[in-house]
Design a protein around this motif. Sequence first.
Motif, PDB file in Angstrom:
ATOM      1  N   THR A   6     -47.712 130.577  76.576  1.00 34.43           N
ATOM      2  CA  THR A   6     -48.338 129.846  77.693  1.00 34.43           C
ATOM      3  C   THR A   6     -47.717 130.168  79.047  1.00 34.43           C
ATOM      4  OG1 THR A   6     -46.844 127.973  77.284  1.00 34.43           O
ATOM      5  CG2 THR A   6     -48.991 127.942  76.187  1.00 34.43           C
ATOM      6  N   GLU A   7     -46.533 130.788  79.062  1.00 28.08           N
ATOM      7  CA  GLU A   7     -45.851 131.079  80.331  1.00 28.08           C
ATOM      8  C   GLU A   7     -46.479 132.304  80.999  1.00 28.08           C
ATOM      9  OE1 GLU A   7     -44.079 130.567  83.435  1.00 28.08           O
ATOM     10  OE2 GLU A   7     -43.241 129.243  81.865  1.00 28.08           O
ATOM     11  N   THR A   8     -46.785 132.165  82.290  1.00 27.51           N
ATOM     12  CA  THR A   8     -47.402 133.270  83.040  1.00 27.51           C
ATOM     13  C   THR A   8     -46.488 133.845  84.109  1.00 27.51           C
ATOM     14  OG1 THR A   8     -48.423 131.655  84.548  1.00 27.51           O
ATOM     15  CG2 THR A   8     -49.746 132.392  82.641  1.00 27.51           C
ATOM     16  N   ASP A   9     -45.460 133.104  84.501  1.00 27.32           N
ATOM     17  CA  ASP A   9     -44.557 133.584  85.543  1.00 27.32           C
ATOM     18  C   ASP A   9     -43.712 134.742  84.991  1.00 27.32           C
ATOM     19  OD1 ASP A   9     -43.058 133.776  87.884  1.00 27.32           O
ATOM     20  OD2 ASP A   9     -41.554 132.346  87.158  1.00 27.32           O
ATOM     21  N   PRO A  10     -43.758 135.939  85.597  1.00 31.22           N
ATOM     22  CA  PRO A  10     -43.032 137.108  85.077  1.00 31.22           C
ATOM     23  C   PRO A  10     -41.527 136.882  84.990  1.00 31.22           C
ATOM     24  CG  PRO A  10     -44.653 137.778  86.717  1.00 31.22           C
ATOM     25  CD  PRO A  10     -44.607 136.285  86.760  1.00 31.22           C
ATOM     26  N   ALA A  11     -40.952 136.236  86.005  1.00 29.21           N
ATOM     27  CA  ALA A  11     -39.502 135.995  85.996  1.00 29.21           C
ATOM     28  C   ALA A  11     -39.105 135.075  84.848  1.00 29.21           C
ATOM     29  CB  ALA A  11     -39.063 135.398  87.328  1.00 29.21           C
ATOM     30  N   ALA A  12     -39.896 134.014  84.648  1.00 34.55           N
ATOM     31  CA  ALA A  12     -39.603 133.072  83.567  1.00 34.55           C
ATOM     32  C   ALA A  12     -39.779 133.739  82.204  1.00 34.55           C
ATOM     33  CB  ALA A  12     -40.506 131.847  83.679  1.00 34.55           C
ATOM     34  N   ARG A  13     -40.816 134.580  82.083  1.00 38.00           N
ATOM     35  CA  ARG A  13     -41.048 135.279  80.814  1.00 38.00           C
ATOM     36  C   ARG A  13     -39.889 136.227  80.491  1.00 38.00           C
ATOM     37  NH1 ARG A  13     -45.784 135.433  78.241  1.00 38.00           N
ATOM     38  NH2 ARG A  13     -45.315 137.536  77.474  1.00 38.00           N
ATOM     39  N   LYS A  14     -39.399 136.914  81.514  1.00 47.96           N
ATOM     40  CA  LYS A  14     -38.293 137.844  81.301  1.00 47.96           C
ATOM     41  C   LYS A  14     -37.039 137.105  80.843  1.00 47.96           C
ATOM     42  CE  LYS A  14     -36.028 141.794  83.504  1.00 47.96           C
ATOM     43  NZ  LYS A  14     -35.923 142.613  84.737  1.00 47.96           N
ATOM     44  N   LYS A  15     -36.813 135.936  81.439  1.00 42.58           N
ATOM     45  CA  LYS A  15     -35.652 135.132  81.053  1.00 42.58           C
ATOM     46  C   LYS A  15     -35.793 134.643  79.612  1.00 42.58           C
ATOM     47  CE  LYS A  15     -32.953 131.103  82.512  1.00 42.58           C
ATOM     48  NZ  LYS A  15     -32.857 129.976  83.481  1.00 42.58           N
ATOM     49  N   MET A  16     -37.005 134.218  79.235  1.00 48.41           N
ATOM     50  CA  MET A  16     -37.243 133.758  77.866  1.00 48.41           C
ATOM     51  C   MET A  16     -37.065 134.890  76.863  1.00 48.41           C
ATOM     52  SD  MET A  16     -40.554 131.248  78.235  1.00 48.41           S
ATOM     53  CE  MET A  16     -40.490 129.756  79.240  1.00 48.41           C
ATOM     54  N   GLN A  17     -37.517 136.074  77.230  1.00 48.08           N
ATOM     55  CA  GLN A  17     -37.377 137.227  76.337  1.00 48.08           C
ATOM     56  C   GLN A  17     -35.909 137.581  76.121  1.00 48.08           C
ATOM     57  OE1 GLN A  17     -39.867 139.997  78.429  1.00 48.08           O
ATOM     58  NE2 GLN A  17     -41.752 139.335  77.395  1.00 48.08           N
ATOM     59  N   ARG A  18     -35.100 137.480  77.204  1.00 53.90           N
ATOM     60  CA  ARG A  18     -33.654 137.732  77.060  1.00 53.90           C
ATOM     61  C   ARG A  18     -33.033 136.687  76.131  1.00 53.90           C
ATOM     62  NH1 ARG A  18     -33.544 138.516  82.752  1.00 53.90           N
ATOM     63  NH2 ARG A  18     -32.569 136.467  82.962  1.00 53.90           N
ATOM     64  N   SER A  19     -33.454 135.443  76.314  1.00 48.99           N
ATOM     65  CA  SER A  19     -32.925 134.368  75.471  1.00 48.99           C
ATOM     66  C   SER A  19     -33.311 134.586  74.017  1.00 48.99           C
ATOM     67  CB  SER A  19     -33.466 133.014  75.957  1.00 48.99           C
ATOM     68  OG  SER A  19     -33.046 132.746  77.276  1.00 48.99           O
ATOM     69  N   ARG A  20     -34.527 135.044  73.777  1.00 48.93           N
ATOM     70  CA  ARG A  20     -34.966 135.298  72.407  1.00 48.93           C
ATOM     71  C   ARG A  20     -34.140 136.413  71.760  1.00 48.93           C
ATOM     72  NH1 ARG A  20     -41.170 136.835  71.444  1.00 48.93           N
ATOM     73  NH2 ARG A  20     -40.457 138.646  72.660  1.00 48.93           N
ATOM     74  N   VAL A  21     -33.800 137.431  72.543  1.00 57.60           N
ATOM     75  CA  VAL A  21     -32.965 138.519  72.024  1.00 57.60           C
ATOM     76  C   VAL A  21     -31.595 137.980  71.612  1.00 57.60           C
ATOM     77  CG1 VAL A  21     -31.753 140.641  72.645  1.00 57.60           C
ATOM     78  CG2 VAL A  21     -34.150 140.347  73.288  1.00 57.60           C
ATOM     79  N   VAL A  22     -31.018 137.119  72.473  1.00 62.01           N
ATOM     80  CA  VAL A  22     -29.709 136.530  72.155  1.00 62.01           C
ATOM     81  C   VAL A  22     -29.786 135.739  70.854  1.00 62.01           C
ATOM     82  CG1 VAL A  22     -27.982 134.854  72.898  1.00 62.01           C
ATOM     83  CG2 VAL A  22     -28.932 136.462  74.552  1.00 62.01           C
ATOM     84  N   ASN A  23     -30.838 134.910  70.711  1.00 60.97           N
ATOM     85  CA  ASN A  23     -30.982 134.114  69.496  1.00 60.97           C
ATOM     86  C   ASN A  23     -31.247 134.980  68.272  1.00 60.97           C
ATOM     87  OD1 ASN A  23     -32.419 131.696  71.585  1.00 60.97           O
ATOM     88  ND2 ASN A  23     -30.656 131.258  70.287  1.00 60.97           N
ATOM     89  N   THR A  24     -31.970 136.082  68.445  1.00 58.20           N
ATOM     90  CA  THR A  24     -32.236 136.988  67.323  1.00 58.20           C
ATOM     91  C   THR A  24     -30.951 137.645  66.842  1.00 58.20           C
ATOM     92  OG1 THR A  24     -34.454 137.433  68.202  1.00 58.20           O
ATOM     93  CG2 THR A  24     -33.583 138.973  66.562  1.00 58.20           C
ATOM     94  N   ILE A  25     -30.125 138.100  67.789  1.00 55.22           N
ATOM     95  CA  ILE A  25     -28.828 138.681  67.422  1.00 55.22           C
ATOM     96  C   ILE A  25     -27.952 137.618  66.755  1.00 55.22           C
ATOM     97  CG2 ILE A  25     -26.712 139.728  68.314  1.00 55.22           C
ATOM     98  CD1 ILE A  25     -28.420 140.955  70.567  1.00 55.22           C
TER      99      ILE A  25
END
Length: 669
Positions: free
Chosen positions: A431-450
């Motif tokens: 649901t997130e459309t803001d590019p900056a917010a999406r990039k931050k969420m993607q980084r967070s997801r990578v951290v949680n995946t590791i």
Amino acid sequence: MGITEVVKRALVGRKLRSTQLGETLLPKRIALPVFASDALSSVAYAPDEIFLTLSLGGLSAYTFNWKIGIAVALVLAIVIASYRQNVHAYPSGGGDYEVATVNLGATAGLSVGSALLVDYVLTVAVSVSSGVQNASSALPWLDGHEATTASILVLILMGMNLRGTKESGTTFAIPSYLFMVAILLMGAWGYFRFLTGSLPDAPSAIYDIAPEEQFEQGVTGVALVFLLARAFSSGCAALTGVEAISNGVPAFKKPKSKNAATTLLLLGTLSITMLMSIIVLADLMRLRYVEDPGRQLLLDGKPVGSSYQQDTVIGQLAGSLYSNFTPLFYFTIACTGIILILAANTAFNGFPVLGSILARDGFLPRQLDTRGDRLTFSNGIILLAVAAIVLIQAFDAEVTKLIQLYIVGVFVSFNLSQLGMIRHWNRHLKTETDPAARKKMQRSRVVNTIGLAMTITVLIIVLMTKFLEGAWIAIVAMIIIFLIMRGIGRHYDQVSTELEIDDSDVTLPSRVHAIVLVSKLHKPTMRALAYARVSRPNSIEALTVEFDPAETEKLMEQWEELAIPVPLKVVNSPYRELVRPVVRYVKELRKSSPRDIVTVYIPEYVVGRWWEQLLHNQTALRLKGRLLFMPGVMVTSVPYQLSSAGRAKQRLGKDRPAPGDVRRGFRDR
């Protein structure tokens, strides 16, 4: 104020109003020792566990100690980074339980809850036992009394926590900071002496280590992998307590999430620095630490024997580094012993909060969600202390045995929390459309995946290497607690469904029939009759059970003489029973008029001494126990205070002047 209340106020302190909850919130400088003392103190025994495990492979296996330390530090750094995201995403205090419940479902949430409850109990047992064990290095008279000493210390911690989170945190802050200073100072002094070429060897450096039978031909291949995996899983005890901050976010001062994340960063930095300082120093000083020193330590090829006294890793390091200045040695040992005991304070803050959330959700008794006089969840604190003492006594406060049960629960919660956070980011990315917010969420997801990849690897290793050593006990405990919470949840759901209002609940009963039980004609009976009459039932009668015809005839004569305007019904009891004839009579009355309500009035004595209760009201208790289970029957106790009850009331204290009475000239008379 009675003596019980005086003692309670002396131990716990004055009561706090609900509106004073804001006064108990913690700044970062107090929150760090309150919530992070467990994780910080883990560095005091995690190195011991690494060296103990590696010693099974002989002296050659010790070359891997600092490498295992780095692996543990890496996992710790990833977990800290993951939990910094948790406290921002879920700041309500549910921590791993809330993350798992929201993103993975109620079953996953209960799994996390049961794992954390077991882990908190083990935290108290392991921390206090380890503290007592370290203290025995400087206090030999503790040998043989570890379990009793540890149990007493748990009770002291319980009492301090009952006084309030802020009060206990302020008390524990100084020892926690002194421990940090002691370990960092020891590390700095040790590295300084290493750089100047004056670093001494540890007292145990002169010994060789006899490997276990399976490693006598050398540590290679599968055996080496298994040994390193086991040492790594033991060293991961350093990660315990990290989750406590995410469970305690509501206790922080505003901005809560930011302060909690900062405290987590401080915790991670300090823990990694202290852990690696100890492990690397121990390696440089050629320290030996084994499970059975009398058999495993060799001098000139011969075992040293049972007379050898082995100190902990920190005890050996401090003893060598401060050999010329013993005050610093005792300072380090004292701080280590105290912090290991105070590490249990993390559990005393985490367990009651988690218990209150589970109780609020209907999975634990509602009493655990009730705040005490000092706005703490007192019932949870007491329950934790009792459970920890049971464990300490069962395992005789032996850390080596208790540690095998440890960290299983915390890594179960780590895994489900990481998986829950991955789903959390996936859901928000849709649901997130803001590019900056999406990039931050993607980084967070990578951290949680590791983080998930690392923690699931550790959990598998722990289960493989520690299952038969005692980890199965912790798993069984988690399953039992999980099933109990599921059962409690089903019970509360069933009760809630039963209590829902339907059309029949707004329909009034046809009639109310009152029955006053009479054994003899005296003041309690007259009071019960008066109360029943003033309640204005549709019909009323007195009921007595006949044991002796002469006594019954005498009662009826008194009844007529006093002209009591209530009919007296006599029920015969050929077998001299009281409860069964009354129950049978009430059942027949209900059967004849199913829509009527029957109210049974039972006179009862109010006494002032505990032993007097044994002499009175026993029949009334049995009657109530039977009648309360009958539908359409109400039971009303009509109390009559005996003189001893009046004296007891006087002993509790006379009426005291209200605030301002003395100033206005009024006196208590």
